[in-house]
Design a protein around this motif. Structure first.
Motif, PDB file in Angstrom:
ATOM      1  N   LYS A   1       0.835  -1.210   0.000  1.00 47.52           N
ATOM      2  CA  LYS A   1       0.000   0.000   0.000  1.00 47.52           C
ATOM      3  C   LYS A   1       0.865   1.253   0.000  1.00 47.52           C
ATOM      4  N   LYS A   2       1.946   1.239   0.789  1.00 47.76           N
ATOM      5  CA  LYS A   2       2.854   2.394   0.815  1.00 47.76           C
ATOM      6  C   LYS A   2       3.525   2.607  -0.532  1.00 47.76           C
ATOM      7  N   GLN A   3       3.688   1.525  -1.288  1.00 44.91           N
ATOM      8  CA  GLN A   3       4.287   1.614  -2.617  1.00 44.91           C
ATOM      9  C   GLN A   3       3.235   1.922  -3.684  1.00 44.91           C
ATOM     10  N   LYS A   4       2.029   2.206  -3.257  1.00 45.25           N
ATOM     11  CA  LYS A   4       0.919   2.567  -4.142  1.00 45.25           C
ATOM     12  C   LYS A   4       0.546   1.441  -5.109  1.00 45.25           C
ATOM     13  N   GLN A   5       0.700   0.204  -4.633  1.00 41.67           N
ATOM     14  CA  GLN A   5       0.273  -0.947  -5.422  1.00 41.67           C
ATOM     15  C   GLN A   5      -1.209  -1.187  -5.120  1.00 41.67           C
ATOM     16  N   GLU A   6      -1.986  -1.481  -6.151  1.00 40.74           N
ATOM     17  CA  GLU A   6      -3.424  -1.644  -6.004  1.00 40.74           C
ATOM     18  C   GLU A   6      -3.760  -3.124  -5.800  1.00 40.74           C
TER      19      GLU A   6
END
Length: 139
Positions: free
Chosen positions: A63-68
C-alpha cells in the motif's frame, strides 16, 4: 502482552482472549484426545500466526508503494516431524495477490515482511524451522 485461556466444555475446547481485544478465539484438540472440531488446533494457530504476521506487513508495504491490491490470500502448509513433540520442520507460504501489482515490488515486499518484520518467522526459524515462501500474482 497477556492472553487468557478458558475451558469451555468438559472436553478440550478452549476460548482464548487477549487483553488488547474483545475477540474470542476458539481452540480445540484432535478427536483422538477428545476434541469436537469446535475450534482450531494449536499448531494450526501457529501457521495462522506466521501467515498473518507476514501478511499484515506485506499488505502495508505494498500500500505504501501505491500498489493496487484487489484480492489477497496466503496459503500456509507445514510439515511436522514424527517424533514427539511433533514440531514443524518446514513451512511454505504462498502469497496470492491480484490487482495492479509490480512483481518485483511484491517480491521485495514479501522478503521484508517475512524475513525482516515478522517476529513469528524469527521465533520459528530460530528453532530450526525451514520457512520458504513464494509470491503468485493473478492479474
Amino acid at each position: 502482552m497477556k492472553v487468557e485461556l478458558k475451558r469451555v466444555n468438559n472436553a478440550v475446547h478452549f476460548e482464548g482472549s487477549a487483553a488488547s481485544s474483545s475477540v474470542k478465539v476458539h481452540i480445540d484438540g484432535s478427536p483422538e484426545i477428545g476434541g469436537q472440531e469446535l475450534g482450531s488446533r494449536p499448531m494450526e494457530l501457529v501457521l495462522m500466526a506466521l501467515a498473518s504476521c507476514s501478511s499484515l506487513d506485506l499488505v502495508s508495504i505494498l500500500k505504501k508503494q501505491k500498489q493496487e491490491i484487489v484480492d489477497f490470500s496466503v496459503s500456509t502448509e507445514g510439515e511436522r516431524r514424527e517424533a514427539i513433540p511433533h514440531i514443524f520442520t518446514t513451512i511454505h507460504m504462498t502469497f496470492n495477490l491480484s490487482g495492479k501489482i509490480d512483481q518485483a515490488k511484491a517480491e521485495k515486499a514479501a522478503e521484508l515482511a517475512v524475513k525482516k518484520y515478522c517476529s513469528v518467522h524469527d521465533m520459528l526459524a530460530a528453532g530450526g524451522v525451514d520457512i520458504t515462501y513464494e509470491v503468485v500474482l493473478n492479474n
